[in-house]
Each structure stands twice: as C-alpha cells, then as structure tokens.
Design a protein around this motif. Structure first.
Motif, PDB file in Angstrom:
ATOM      1  N   VAL A 135      51.379  35.936  82.053  1.00 52.42           N
ATOM      2  CA  VAL A 135      51.363  34.405  81.536  1.00 52.42           C
ATOM      3  C   VAL A 135      52.799  34.060  81.330  1.00 52.42           C
ATOM      4  CG1 VAL A 135      50.634  32.792  80.190  1.00 52.42           C
ATOM      5  CG2 VAL A 135      49.335  34.817  80.481  1.00 52.42           C
ATOM      6  N   SER A 136      53.450  33.360  82.666  1.00 50.72           N
ATOM      7  CA  SER A 136      54.844  33.054  82.318  1.00 50.72           C
ATOM      8  C   SER A 136      54.809  31.652  82.877  1.00 50.72           C
ATOM      9  CB  SER A 136      55.803  33.895  82.967  1.00 50.72           C
ATOM     10  OG  SER A 136      55.897  33.739  84.153  1.00 50.72           O
ATOM     11  N   GLY A 137      55.159  30.663  81.803  1.00 49.55           N
ATOM     12  CA  GLY A 137      55.419  29.323  81.943  1.00 49.55           C
ATOM     13  C   GLY A 137      56.411  28.810  81.580  1.00 49.55           C
ATOM     14  N   THR A 138      56.299  27.411  81.293  1.00 49.17           N
ATOM     15  CA  THR A 138      57.515  26.638  80.560  1.00 49.17           C
ATOM     16  C   THR A 138      57.125  26.045  79.452  1.00 49.17           C
ATOM     17  OG1 THR A 138      57.787  25.987  82.895  1.00 49.17           O
ATOM     18  CG2 THR A 138      59.165  24.842  81.087  1.00 49.17           C
ATOM     19  N   ILE A 139      57.800  25.957  78.436  1.00 48.95           N
ATOM     20  CA  ILE A 139      57.561  25.432  76.986  1.00 48.95           C
ATOM     21  C   ILE A 139      58.338  23.968  77.223  1.00 48.95           C
ATOM     22  CG2 ILE A 139      57.748  25.450  74.481  1.00 48.95           C
ATOM     23  CD1 ILE A 139      56.079  27.813  75.165  1.00 48.95           C
ATOM     24  N   ASP A 160      47.674  25.898  78.950  1.00 55.57           N
ATOM     25  CA  ASP A 160      46.975  26.536  78.385  1.00 55.57           C
ATOM     26  C   ASP A 160      47.295  27.029  76.932  1.00 55.57           C
ATOM     27  OD1 ASP A 160      49.327  28.122  78.376  1.00 55.57           O
ATOM     28  OD2 ASP A 160      48.552  29.902  79.532  1.00 55.57           O
ATOM     29  N   ALA A 161      48.365  25.993  76.255  1.00 60.07           N
ATOM     30  CA  ALA A 161      48.668  26.446  74.756  1.00 60.07           C
ATOM     31  C   ALA A 161      49.618  24.906  74.347  1.00 60.07           C
ATOM     32  CB  ALA A 161      49.234  27.561  74.667  1.00 60.07           C
ATOM     33  N   PHE A 162      49.365  24.838  72.857  1.00 55.65           N
ATOM     34  CA  PHE A 162      49.987  23.831  72.424  1.00 55.65           C
ATOM     35  C   PHE A 162      50.408  24.081  71.216  1.00 55.65           C
ATOM     36  CE2 PHE A 162      47.381  21.558  69.180  1.00 55.65           C
ATOM     37  CZ  PHE A 162      46.129  22.048  69.511  1.00 55.65           C
ATOM     38  N   ALA A 163      51.405  23.405  70.695  1.00 56.78           N
ATOM     39  CA  ALA A 163      52.007  23.605  69.102  1.00 56.78           C
ATOM     40  C   ALA A 163      52.400  22.238  68.689  1.00 56.78           C
ATOM     41  CB  ALA A 163      52.811  24.480  68.966  1.00 56.78           C
ATOM     42  N   ILE A 164      52.009  21.930  67.354  1.00 59.21           N
ATOM     43  CA  ILE A 164      52.494  20.899  66.734  1.00 59.21           C
ATOM     44  C   ILE A 164      53.332  20.937  65.456  1.00 59.21           C
ATOM     45  CG2 ILE A 164      51.838  18.452  65.879  1.00 59.21           C
ATOM     46  CD1 ILE A 164      49.333  18.669  67.626  1.00 59.21           C
ATOM     47  N   THR A 165      54.419  20.433  65.365  1.00 67.91           N
ATOM     48  CA  THR A 165      55.301  20.483  64.491  1.00 67.91           C
ATOM     49  C   THR A 165      55.549  19.206  63.764  1.00 67.91           C
ATOM     50  OG1 THR A 165      56.084  22.505  65.432  1.00 67.91           O
ATOM     51  CG2 THR A 165      57.400  21.591  63.550  1.00 67.91           C
ATOM     52  N   THR A 166      55.460  19.039  62.616  1.00 66.30           N
ATOM     53  CA  THR A 166      55.865  17.832  61.819  1.00 66.30           C
ATOM     54  C   THR A 166      56.975  18.091  60.879  1.00 66.30           C
ATOM     55  OG1 THR A 166      54.118  18.005  60.157  1.00 66.30           O
ATOM     56  CG2 THR A 166      53.447  16.902  62.129  1.00 66.30           C
ATOM     57  N   THR A 167      57.627  16.874  60.528  1.00 60.23           N
ATOM     58  CA  THR A 167      58.595  16.875  59.263  1.00 60.23           C
ATOM     59  C   THR A 167      58.263  16.073  58.262  1.00 60.23           C
ATOM     60  OG1 THR A 167      59.663  15.146  60.461  1.00 60.23           O
ATOM     61  CG2 THR A 167      60.442  17.391  60.972  1.00 60.23           C
ATOM     62  N   SER A 168      59.062  16.382  57.091  1.00 58.25           N
ATOM     63  CA  SER A 168      58.702  15.512  55.835  1.00 58.25           C
ATOM     64  C   SER A 168      60.025  15.721  55.012  1.00 58.25           C
ATOM     65  CB  SER A 168      57.632  16.132  54.875  1.00 58.25           C
ATOM     66  OG  SER A 168      57.706  17.383  54.628  1.00 58.25           O
ATOM     67  N   PHE A 169      60.241  14.964  53.997  1.00 58.00           N
ATOM     68  CA  PHE A 169      61.432  15.005  53.492  1.00 58.00           C
ATOM     69  C   PHE A 169      60.943  14.989  51.732  1.00 58.00           C
ATOM     70  CE2 PHE A 169      65.292  13.520  51.327  1.00 58.00           C
ATOM     71  CZ  PHE A 169      66.330  13.661  52.027  1.00 58.00           C
ATOM     72  N   GLY A 170      61.757  15.835  51.293  1.00 57.54           N
ATOM     73  CA  GLY A 170      61.710  16.073  49.658  1.00 57.54           C
ATOM     74  C   GLY A 170      62.808  16.213  49.007  1.00 57.54           C
ATOM     75  N   ASP A 189      44.976  29.231  74.703  1.00 51.37           N
ATOM     76  CA  ASP A 189      43.660  29.608  75.284  1.00 51.37           C
ATOM     77  C   ASP A 189      43.393  30.848  75.432  1.00 51.37           C
ATOM     78  OD1 ASP A 189      41.453  28.036  77.147  1.00 51.37           O
ATOM     79  OD2 ASP A 189      42.259  29.944  78.130  1.00 51.37           O
ATOM     80  N   PRO A 190      42.045  31.227  75.124  1.00 52.23           N
ATOM     81  CA  PRO A 190      41.774  32.827  75.105  1.00 52.23           C
ATOM     82  C   PRO A 190      42.268  33.670  76.355  1.00 52.23           C
ATOM     83  CG  PRO A 190      40.062  31.559  74.319  1.00 52.23           C
ATOM     84  CD  PRO A 190      41.095  30.649  74.656  1.00 52.23           C
ATOM     85  N   ALA A 222      50.266  37.530  75.207  1.00 50.00           N
ATOM     86  CA  ALA A 222      51.196  37.719  76.363  1.00 50.00           C
ATOM     87  C   ALA A 222      52.497  37.009  75.880  1.00 50.00           C
ATOM     88  CB  ALA A 222      50.870  37.086  77.668  1.00 50.00           C
ATOM     89  N   GLY A 223      52.562  36.657  74.469  1.00 48.43           N
ATOM     90  CA  GLY A 223      53.996  36.024  74.000  1.00 48.43           C
ATOM     91  C   GLY A 223      53.772  34.530  74.026  1.00 48.43           C
ATOM     92  N   VAL A 224      52.976  34.112  74.445  1.00 54.48           N
ATOM     93  CA  VAL A 224      53.070  32.605  74.525  1.00 54.48           C
ATOM     94  C   VAL A 224      53.349  31.880  73.123  1.00 54.48           C
ATOM     95  CG1 VAL A 224      51.767  30.356  75.227  1.00 54.48           C
ATOM     96  CG2 VAL A 224      51.692  32.564  76.745  1.00 54.48           C
TER      97      VAL A 224
END
Ligand SMILES: CC(C)(COP(=O)(O)OP(=O)(O)OC[C@H]1O[C@@H](n2cnc3c(N)ncnc32)[C@H](O)[C@@H]1OP(=O)(O)O)[C@@H](O)C(=O)NCCC(=O)NCCS
Length: 158
Positions: free
Chosen positions: A1-5, A62-72, A87-88, A93-95
C-alpha cells in the motif's frame, strides 16, 4: 500500500463519510450518519481542522484522519487527532503511521505545542485498547494520566 497523503477536497467527502461510518460501526461509536455528514462538511471547510486522506495510485481512498485545534490557558493552541481509520484491506502497511505524521506536521506548522488523542474504549476488548495504547506509545504519545469526563447537554444536537 503506497499512496499519497493529502488534505481532503469536497469530492472526497462521500468516500470519507463511508469510511467514517465503517470506523464508527467497528469501534462502537453511535453518532447518527446525518450528524457525521454535517460535521465532516464543516471540518473540511475549516482552516482550524485538517481532514487528511490516503489516496491509492488507483485513485481510491482507503484511510482518513481528522485533526482539530483548540485554544486554552495552559498550552495556548493545541491539536487533537480525533479520528484515524484505515480500511481493513490496507492495514499493517504503515498508512496510519503516515497519517499520524501528517497530523503532527500540520499541527506543528500551525503553532500547536502538543498533539493529543483520546483512546475511547467503547465496547472494544481490553486487549485491543492496550494494543492501541502501545501503538501510540511507540509513536511518541505519552499517557499523562489525565481523565476525560464529559456531560451530555440535553437538547443540543451533536
Ligand atoms: C489502528 C489503525 C488506524 C492502524 O492502522 P494501520 O495502517 O494498520 O497502522 P500501521 O500500519 O501504521 O501500524 C499497524 C501495525 O502494522 C505494523 N506495520 C507497519 N508497517 C508494516 C509493514 N510494512 N509490514 C508489516 N507490518 C507493518 C506496525 O508495526 C504496527 O504494528 P505494531 O502495533 O506492532 O506497531 C487501524 O487498525 C484501524 O483503522 N483500526 C480501527 C479504527 C481505530 O481503532 N482507530 C484508532 C482509534 S484511536
């Protein structure tokens, strides 16, 4: 599995929603699909959040990630890796690792001093939770022993 992020664009969001539904079913989260769709649209539009996808050479996602920010007060701007799903058929494979690095790099560039994440036990077996903790520990995350507690607010759609 080698693709682009890369950052997700509008055309990716139906597929990301499908992956998110699979993720939430697998991990026992109960958010309704309609809410996920609304929230995902908003995240994809926000400069304070990053929806990242892994795109295969074939063009599939085949994969996703969500990052959010906050301030304190304590740390100023911080980031939280909120969702991470592969995805299973693409696992081990390091994705995910690449998505974690993408999240950390984005947060750092934005000026965040820390990247947090919550491991939600839901209905996972204890061994799976321990495995996840170990997985993240090996990638630089430290269990600082804080307890996350929350209170549901009646009548507010989530
Ligand atoms: C947890 C999850 C995101 C990991 O995704 P992944 O892409 O398989 O993760 P990685 O490939 O980076 O690492 C998984 C394992 O494969 C191993 N691995 C990585 N590259 C590898 C390779 N080329 N060959 C063989 N194994 C490899 C890693 O060492 C790791 O094993 P470890 O736990 O012993 O360190 C994925 O299993 C998932 O989506 N699970 C369900 C949702 C979930 O739990 N999300 C996290 C919520 S906090």
């Amino acid at each position: 599995v080698s693709g682009t992020i890369r950052r997700a664009v509008r055309a990716d969001l139906e597929r990301v929603l499908d992956l998110a539904l699979a993720f939430y079913a697998e991990d026992g989260f109960t958010s309704p699909a309609a809410a996920l769709r609304t929230n995902l649209d908003r995240l994809a539009d926000s400069p304070a959040a990053r929806v990242a996808v892994h795109e295969l050479g074939s063009g599939g996602i085949d994969a996703f990630a969500i990052t959010t920010t906050s301030f304190g007060l304590e740390n100023g701007l911080i980031a939280e890796l909120e969702d991470l799903y592969v995805d299973p058929s693409s696992r081990r494979a390091g994705v995910a690792e690449r998505l974690i690095e993408d999240s950390a790099q984005w947060a750092q560039e934005l000026g965040c001093g820390v990247l947090e994440l919550t491991i939600a036990p839901n209905d996972l077996p204890a061994s799976a939770v321990a495995q996840l903790l170990e997985y993240y520990r090996a990638r630089g995350f430290v269990d600082v022993g804080r307890r996350l507690i929350h209170r549901n607010l009646a009548g507010v759609p989530r």
